[in-house]
Design a protein around this motif. Structure first.
Motif, short mmCIF file in Angstrom:
data_model
loop_
_atom_site.label_atom_id
_atom_site.label_comp_id
_atom_site.label_asym_id
_atom_site.label_seq_id
_atom_site.Cartn_x
_atom_site.Cartn_y
_atom_site.Cartn_z
N THR A 6 0.85 -1.19 0.00
CA THR A 6 0.00 0.00 0.00
C THR A 6 0.88 1.24 0.00
O THR A 6 2.06 1.18 0.38
N SER A 7 0.32 2.33 -0.46
CA SER A 7 1.04 3.60 -0.49
C SER A 7 0.13 4.69 0.04
O SER A 7 -1.10 4.62 -0.08
N SER A 8 0.72 5.71 0.64
CA SER A 8 -0.05 6.88 1.07
C SER A 8 0.75 8.14 0.79
O SER A 8 1.98 8.11 0.73
N GLN A 9 0.02 9.25 0.58
CA GLN A 9 0.67 10.52 0.24
C GLN A 9 0.03 11.65 1.03
O GLN A 9 -1.14 11.58 1.40
N GLN A 10 0.79 12.67 1.24
CA GLN A 10 0.35 13.92 1.84
C GLN A 10 1.20 15.01 1.22
O GLN A 10 2.32 14.76 0.80
N TYR A 567 8.93 0.42 5.23
CA TYR A 567 8.35 1.72 4.86
C TYR A 567 9.40 2.49 4.07
O TYR A 567 10.48 2.82 4.57
N THR A 568 9.06 2.77 2.82
CA THR A 568 9.98 3.50 1.94
C THR A 568 9.36 4.84 1.57
O THR A 568 8.22 4.88 1.06
N TRP A 569 10.12 5.94 1.80
CA TRP A 569 9.58 7.28 1.63
C TRP A 569 10.13 7.93 0.37
O TRP A 569 11.29 7.73 -0.01
N TYR A 570 9.25 8.73 -0.28
CA TYR A 570 9.63 9.50 -1.46
C TYR A 570 9.10 10.92 -1.29
O TYR A 570 8.14 11.15 -0.54
N LEU A 601 4.83 14.10 0.29
CA LEU A 601 5.48 12.87 0.72
C LEU A 601 4.63 11.67 0.32
O LEU A 601 3.40 11.69 0.42
N GLN A 602 5.32 10.62 -0.08
CA GLN A 602 4.66 9.34 -0.37
C GLN A 602 5.41 8.25 0.36
O GLN A 602 6.65 8.24 0.37
N CYS A 603 4.68 7.34 0.96
CA CYS A 603 5.29 6.21 1.64
C CYS A 603 4.73 4.92 1.09
O CYS A 603 3.50 4.70 1.11
N ASP A 604 5.60 4.05 0.56
CA ASP A 604 5.20 2.72 0.08
C ASP A 604 5.45 1.71 1.19
O ASP A 604 6.53 1.68 1.79
#
Length: 607
Positions: A6-10, A567-570, A601-604
Motif C-alpha cells: 500500500t502507499s499513502s501521500q500527503q 516503509y519506503t519514503w519518497y 510525501l509518499q510512503c510505500d
C-alpha cells in the motif's frame, strides 16, 4: 524487490493507481453433462431443461464485492461452440440482472460437445474516472454414454399366401409384420420395387402409417414382383435394418390335351422352403467380438405347390463361435426349427469380419432346396460401457473473503445418465506439496472454513465406484481486503517561517484491523513509569530525528527491533519533481528546512 502492499501521500494529492477489477462465475450445475444415446429422444443428465443452468458473475473492485446492479457496472454475455468464433446468445439463453439462465440442453446441438459462456464486465470508476474492462468464462462439456449395439429385426405371423389350382387364395389372407429395434428408432417400412430399388410402402387402408412398429401386408398390395414381396424395416440409422420375404405360392395347374379329349390329372406343384428368419444382427463389442451369448432361431416350412410337406435341414459350414443347438425337422402340419448358439467373446472368424453366410440345404420329397442365412455384426461404441463422469464443483462459488465464513464443495457423479449414489469418497488437502487426507472427510460434500484458506488452497476428492477410483481437484481462493495505509503527522501538516518540524508516521490496516502497529508512544519526552521491554519513539527537534528506544529495566537504549513491514519514503517538490529523500521507517522526522513551500510525501509499504 519487495512487493508494495500500500502507499499513502500527503499533503495535497492522493494519487491512486487504477483500481483493480476481478471476477469469477458461479454455476449451480456441474460443468459436464452426460448424454444417453440409447433412448430417443436422447436424455441428458443433469438436464438444463428441467433444472435450468444459472451462471452468476461475482465481481470484486479492489477485493471488495460489487453488486451486479452497482452504478457504472455493465455485464454482457457471449457464447462459443468449441473452437469456433464467439457469437451472441441463442434461444433458451437469457440474461436478467447480469445473471445468465440456460433453459435448454444446449450441448445436445453442439457439434463440438463443448460450449463456453463468456461474461464481459465493464466498470466506470467514478473516483478515478477510469473505465476498467475484464472478462471471465466457464466451459461445459458433453460426455456420451456408450451406445448399445444397434439391432433391428422383423417377425411375421405368416410368410406365404397360398393359392389353389383355381388361383383362389386359401389360408391366411394377410400377414402382420412386427418390427423390433434396439438402440435405434423405426423410421419406416419399405418394399423393393420392380427396378430393384427400395421404395416407401404404398399407402393403404390397412396401414394408418408406415412408421409404426407393425405393418399389414395383403396379397392385393402392389408390392409383389414375380409373386415375391421383399419388405424392409428402415431405422434412424441407415446401416441398421432388417428384411423379410413374403411369397405367393400357387398349386400346380391341371394339364390338358390341346382341348381335345379328357382333362389331365392335377399337376405337381413346385418345391419351396420358406424361412422365418433370413438374416440376424449380432451384438458385438467395438473390437468385433460378440458381447453376449445368443441364440439364432430359424423357423422353416416346406411346400410342394401349396401343400405343406415334411422337410429336414442340413447345416453347412459354420463360422467359429456358432454351433448347432437344435435341429427339428418340419412336418406336414408343423414348422421345423433350427437353433444356432452364438458364443460370447467370439470374433466369428476374424475381428474385422462384419458379415457372413450360412448355407442351409433342405430335403423335401427326396429333392433338395438350398437357402442362405446371413449374419451381421452390430458393433457397440468404442467406449464399450457407460461412461463414468465425476467432477467436483462449488455450488456457491470458490471464493471466501477475509478468511471468514465457509463454502461447500460438492461432487457430481454419473454412470452414463444415471446418478451414482453408492460410492465412497475421500477428500484431501494440498499442503506443502503433498496431498494429505482430511480426517473424517468421507462424504460426497465437504464444508471448507474460510480460516483454512490462505490465499489459495486446493482440495482433491477421490470417489471409489465399482472398484475403480475417480479423482477431481478444485482450487478455492481467499479474497482479503487490501492493505490500506494512512499518513498522519505529529505537529500537523504545516510549518511556519521555515522553523521547526513535524513527525509523519504511517498507520496500516487490512480487513478493518490495524497491522504492524506502533511499538510505543511518539513524544519528545520519555514515558513515565516504563516497564522492561517498553518501546518509545524519541523525537529530537535539535537533531531532527526520530529514534526507536527500548527500556531495559534501568534505562532507555536504542532498540534493535524493527517493524514487521518495510516503509519506503519518497518526496516531490512544489512542481512535482522528485527530490532526494533518504528517510526510512514507520515514523520519520520532517524538518521545515526540507519544505520549499510545498512538499508531497509518499510512503510505500511492503513486506
Amino acid at each position: 524487490m519487495p512487493t508494495v502492499l500500500t502507499s499513502s501521500q500527503q499533503t495535497f494529492v492522493d494519487i491512486t493507481d487504477q483500481r483493480k477489477l476481478s471476477a469469477y462465475i458461479t454455476s449451480n450445475l456441474p460443468k459436464t453433462q452426460s448424454e444417453d444415446p440409447n433412448v430417443l429422444p436422447h436424455t441428458y443428465a443433469p438436464s438444463w431443461a428441467s433444472t435450468n443452468l444459472v451462471l452468476t458473475p461475482v465481481v470484486f473492485l479492489d477485493q471488495t464485492s460489487l453488486a451486479l446492479n452497482a452504478t457504472g457496472l455493465t455485464i454482457t454475455w457471449k457464447r462459443k461452440d468449441g473452437t469456433s468464433a464467439e457469437a451472441n446468445l441463442t434461444t433458451g439463453e437469457t440474461v436478467t440482472g447480469g445473471v445468465l439462465k440456460v433453459t435448454q440442453d444446449k450441448l445436445a446441438a453442439s457439434t463440438s460437445g463443448m460450449i463456453t459462456y463468456i461474461c464481459y464486465i465493464n466498470y466506470f470508476d467514478s473516483e478515478t474516472k477510469n473505465t476498467v474492462n475484464i472478462s471471465s468464462d466457464i466451459t461445459y462439456t458433453l460426455v456420451k454414454n456408450a451406445e448399445n449395439a444397434k439391432l433391428a429385426y422383423v417377425t411375421a405371423d405368416t410368410y406365404v399366401f397360398k393359392y389353389n389350382t383355381s388361383s383362389t387364395l386359401v389360408g391366411a389372407t394377410q400377414a402382420t409384420l412386427t418390427g423390433q429395434v434396439q438402440g435405434v428408432a423405426i423410421s419406416k417400412w419399405q418394399y423393393k420395387n420392380s427396378s430393384g430399388n427400395w421404395a416407401d410402402y404404398p399407402t393403404t387402408s390397412d396401414n394408418t402409417n408406415i412408421t409404426s412398429g407393425t405393418l399389414v401386408v395383403k396379397p392385393t398390395h402392389a408390392v409383389f414382383n414375380n409373386n415375391v414381396a421383399q419388405i424392409k424395416l428402415a431405422t434412424s440409422d441407415s446401416n441398421v435394418y432388417d428384411t423379410i420375404t413374403i411369397t405367393k405360392m400357387y398349386d400346380g395347374a391341371k394339364g390338358d390335351t390341346g382341348g381335345k379329349g379328357d382333362t389331365g390329372a392335377t399337376g405337381s406343384g413346385g418345391l419351396s422352403v420358406i424361412l422365418g428368419n433370413e438374416n440376424q444382427s449380432l451384438a458385438c463389442t467395438s473390437a468385433g467380438k460378440t458381447s453376449v451369448a445368443a441364440t439364432i432361431t430359424i423357423p422353416f416350412t416346406g411346400y410342394v405347390g401349396i401343400t405343406q410337406t415334411a422337410c429336414s435341414c442340413t447345416v453347412g459350414t459354420l463360422p467359429t463361435g456358432i454351433t448347432v443347438k437344435s435341429n427339428t425337422a418340419a412336418t406336414a402340419s408343423a414348422a421345423g426349427k433350427l437353433e444356432l448358439s452364438v458364443a460370447t467373446s467370439s470374433n466369428l472368424g476374424a475381428d474385422a469380419t462384419l458379415t457372413g453366410d450360412i448355407t442351409l440345404t433342405f430335403t423335401i420329397s427326396s429333392q433338395t432346396v438350398t437357402k442362405v442365412f446371413t449374419w451381421t455384426k452390430s458393433k457397440a461404441g468404442s467406449n464399450g460401457t457407460s461412461a463414468v463422469v465425476f467432477s467436483v464443483y462449488a455450488p456457491n462459488g470458490t471464493v471466501v473473503q477475509n478468511q471468514s465464513g465457509s463454502l461447500t464443495l460438492a461432487t457430481s457423479a454419473y454412470s452414463g445418465t444415471t446418478a451414482i449414489t453408492s460410492a465412497t469418497y475421500q477428500w484431501a488437502k494440498y499442503v506443502n506439496g503433498t496431498w494429505t487426507n482430511i480426517s473424517g472427510a468421507t462424504s460426497s460434500t465437504l464444508t471448507v472454513s474460510g480460516s483454512d484458506i490462505v490465499n489459495i488452497q486446493s482440495y482433491r476428492c477421490t470417489m471409489t465406484y465399482s472398484s475403480k477410483n475417480y479423482v477431481d481437484v478444485i482450487t478455492v481462493e481467499d479474497k482479503s481486503d487490501p492493505y490500506v495505509s494512512e499518513m498522519l503527522s505529529i505537529g500537523g501538516f504545516t510549518v511556519k517561517n521555515n522553523l521547526g518540524g513535524v513527525v509523519p508516521y504511517i498507520i496500516v490496516r487490512t480487513n478493518q484491523h490495524e497491522v504492524d502497529a506502533l511499538m510505543g508512544n511518539i513524544s519528545e519526552t520519555a514515558p513515565s513509569s516504563p516497564k522492561s521491554g517498553d518501546f518509545w519513539y524519541q523525537v529530537d527537534h535539535t537533531a531532527k530525528t526520530v529514534t526507536l528506544k527500548k527500556y531495559n529495566g534501568t534505562a532507555w537504549a536504542t532498540a534493535t527491533e524493527t517493524q514487521s513491514l518495510t516503509y519506503t519514503w519518497y518526496a516531490q517538490d512544489k512542481d512535482g519533481n522528485a527530490v532526494t529523500f533518504g528517510k526510512t521507517g514507520k515514523v520519520i522526522y520532517l524538518s521545515a528546512a526540507d519544505i520549499d513551500s510545498i512538499m508531497t510525501l509518499q510512503c510505500d509499504v511492503s513486506k
